[in-house]
Write a protein that holds these residues in place. Structure first.
Motif, short mmCIF file in Angstrom:
data_model
loop_
_atom_site.label_atom_id
_atom_site.label_comp_id
_atom_site.label_asym_id
_atom_site.label_seq_id
_atom_site.Cartn_x
_atom_site.Cartn_y
_atom_site.Cartn_z
N PRO A 14 0.82 -1.21 0.00
CA PRO A 14 0.00 0.00 0.00
C PRO A 14 0.85 1.26 0.00
O PRO A 14 2.07 1.21 0.22
N VAL A 15 0.21 2.38 -0.21
CA VAL A 15 0.91 3.67 -0.20
C VAL A 15 1.50 3.93 1.18
O VAL A 15 1.12 3.30 2.16
N SER A 16 2.42 4.87 1.25
CA SER A 16 3.06 5.22 2.52
C SER A 16 2.05 5.85 3.46
O SER A 16 0.96 6.30 3.05
N ALA A 17 2.42 5.93 4.74
CA ALA A 17 1.55 6.56 5.73
C ALA A 17 1.31 8.02 5.38
O ALA A 17 0.19 8.53 5.54
N ALA A 18 2.34 8.70 4.90
CA ALA A 18 2.20 10.12 4.54
C ALA A 18 1.20 10.28 3.40
O ALA A 18 0.33 11.17 3.44
N ASP A 74 -9.71 -17.91 3.86
CA ASP A 74 -10.63 -17.08 3.10
C ASP A 74 -9.85 -16.00 2.38
O ASP A 74 -8.77 -15.60 2.84
N ILE A 75 -10.41 -15.49 1.29
CA ILE A 75 -9.85 -14.30 0.65
C ILE A 75 -10.66 -13.11 1.15
O ILE A 75 -11.84 -12.99 0.85
N ASP A 76 -10.04 -12.29 1.95
CA ASP A 76 -10.73 -11.13 2.52
C ASP A 76 -10.75 -9.97 1.54
O ASP A 76 -9.74 -9.64 0.92
N HIS A 77 -11.92 -9.36 1.39
CA HIS A 77 -12.00 -8.05 0.75
C HIS A 77 -11.64 -7.06 1.86
O HIS A 77 -12.43 -6.84 2.78
N LEU A 78 -10.45 -6.50 1.79
CA LEU A 78 -9.97 -5.64 2.87
C LEU A 78 -11.00 -4.55 3.17
O LEU A 78 -11.39 -4.35 4.33
N VAL A 79 -11.46 -3.83 2.16
CA VAL A 79 -12.65 -2.99 2.31
C VAL A 79 -13.83 -3.86 1.91
O VAL A 79 -13.98 -4.21 0.74
N PRO A 80 -14.65 -4.28 2.88
CA PRO A 80 -15.72 -5.23 2.59
C PRO A 80 -16.71 -4.72 1.54
O PRO A 80 -16.88 -3.50 1.37
N LEU A 81 -17.35 -5.65 0.88
CA LEU A 81 -18.31 -5.28 -0.17
C LEU A 81 -19.45 -4.44 0.39
O LEU A 81 -19.86 -3.45 -0.21
N LEU A 94 -7.00 -7.18 -8.16
CA LEU A 94 -5.70 -7.76 -7.82
C LEU A 94 -4.58 -6.72 -7.86
O LEU A 94 -3.44 -7.04 -7.52
N THR A 95 -4.89 -5.51 -8.26
CA THR A 95 -3.88 -4.47 -8.41
C THR A 95 -3.74 -3.62 -7.15
O THR A 95 -2.62 -3.33 -6.71
N ARG A 96 -4.86 -3.21 -6.59
CA ARG A 96 -4.83 -2.47 -5.34
C ARG A 96 -4.71 -3.45 -4.16
O ARG A 96 -4.96 -4.65 -4.31
N PRO A 97 -4.33 -2.95 -2.96
CA PRO A 97 -4.22 -3.83 -1.79
C PRO A 97 -5.59 -4.12 -1.19
O PRO A 97 -5.91 -3.71 -0.07
N GLN A 98 -6.40 -4.87 -1.93
CA GLN A 98 -7.80 -5.09 -1.57
C GLN A 98 -8.13 -6.54 -1.25
O GLN A 98 -9.07 -6.81 -0.54
N VAL A 122 -4.41 -0.06 7.64
CA VAL A 122 -5.11 1.21 7.42
C VAL A 122 -4.58 1.94 6.19
O VAL A 122 -5.34 2.65 5.51
N ARG A 123 -3.29 1.79 5.89
CA ARG A 123 -2.77 2.39 4.65
C ARG A 123 -3.47 1.78 3.44
O ARG A 123 -3.85 2.48 2.51
N ALA A 124 -3.65 0.45 3.47
CA ALA A 124 -4.34 -0.23 2.37
C ALA A 124 -5.80 0.21 2.31
O ALA A 124 -6.33 0.48 1.23
N TRP A 125 -6.44 0.30 3.47
CA TRP A 125 -7.86 0.70 3.52
C TRP A 125 -8.06 2.06 2.87
O TRP A 125 -8.95 2.24 2.03
N VAL A 126 -7.23 3.02 3.28
CA VAL A 126 -7.37 4.38 2.74
C VAL A 126 -7.07 4.40 1.24
O VAL A 126 -7.76 5.07 0.47
N GLN A 127 -6.05 3.66 0.81
CA GLN A 127 -5.72 3.65 -0.61
C GLN A 127 -6.88 3.13 -1.45
O GLN A 127 -7.21 3.71 -2.49
N VAL A 128 -7.51 2.06 -1.00
CA VAL A 128 -8.62 1.49 -1.74
C VAL A 128 -9.80 2.46 -1.77
O VAL A 128 -10.41 2.70 -2.82
N LYS A 129 -10.10 3.05 -0.63
CA LYS A 129 -11.22 4.00 -0.59
C LYS A 129 -10.95 5.22 -1.47
O LYS A 129 -11.85 5.72 -2.14
N TYR A 130 -9.72 5.66 -1.46
CA TYR A 130 -9.36 6.83 -2.28
C TYR A 130 -9.46 6.49 -3.77
O TYR A 130 -10.04 7.27 -4.55
#
Length: 214
Positions: A38-42, A119-126, A149-153, A185-193
């Motif tokens: 995922p993207v950096s914390a910054a 299980d394969i988790d959808h990091l940001v759930p459906l 498969l491209t984003r950390p999802q 949380v870095r992955a979560w924010v990246q996916v949502k963004y």
């Protein structure tokens, strides 16, 4: 020491010598989930500041509105691709089903020997995505989200842990392995963004708190 399981049964060691041998064998994870970095914390903090804050609305949600585990290549669907990516020494049959290997779950520190325990988790759930804006998407876009498969999802984790997480956001649920919090949380924010999804106020507060400690 990581927890090593097979079909939900812990091996009972009959002698101290067996325990010593096991400690040596499993001194570190036998497999490590290969979630796209995922993207950096910054960068995540910057992304988070740009996300819309809104109340969630689950009206009309149905999991079937997110076609998932689609064919990716040949006979391999999304689940099998992630099992292969996240596992170690994964062997697949002619149908692409994983017949052997090991999977280390970064959420709880457990290692599994059977794909059925993973299980394969959808990091940001459906359902969370639906609450946050995916209700207005086309079916095609929801399919892309559910098989990204491209984003950390997507990540292979212990099935019971994934089920306990359910559709909860970080204000309600975080991995029990605290060292994974920043990555999560870095992955979560990246996916949502990336998908232009909103956050609710409690979710944003939790994400901000964790990111500030990264």
């Amino acid at each position: 020491m990581p927890k090593v399981y097979a079909r939900r049964r812990l091996s009972i060691l009959a002698a101290a010598g067996g325990l010593i041998a096991l400690v040596g064998l499993f001194n570190g994870p036998t497999a490590s989930a290969a979630l796209p970095t995922p993207v950096s914390a910054a960068t995540a903090r910057s992304y988070l500041s740009q996300l819309t804050v809104a109340n969630e609305d689950r009206t009309g949600y149905n999991r079937d509105l997110f076609p998932h585990w689609i064919t990716q290549s040949g006979t391999c669907n999304t689940r099998e691709v992630v099992l292969k990516r996240d596992g170690t020494n994964v062997v697949q049959d002619s149908s692409c089903a994983a017949t052997s290997g090991s999977w280390y779950s970064v959420y709880d520190g457990a290692t599994w020997r059977a794909a059925s325990d993973v299980d394969i988790d959808h990091l940001v759930p459906l359902a969370e995505a639906w609450d946050s804006g995916a209700d207005s998407w086309t079916t095609s876009r929801r399919q892309s989200f559910a098989n990204d498969l491209t984003r950390p999802q997507l990540i292979a984790v212990t099935d019971n842990v994934n089920q306990a997480k359910g559709d909860q956001d970080p204000a309600q649920w975080m991995p029990s392995v605290s060292s994974y919090a920043c990555t999560y949380v870095r992955a979560w924010v990246q996916v949502k963004y990336y998908y232009d999804l909103s956050v609710d106020s409690a979710e944003k507060s939790k994400l901000t708190s964790v990111l500030n400690g990264c």
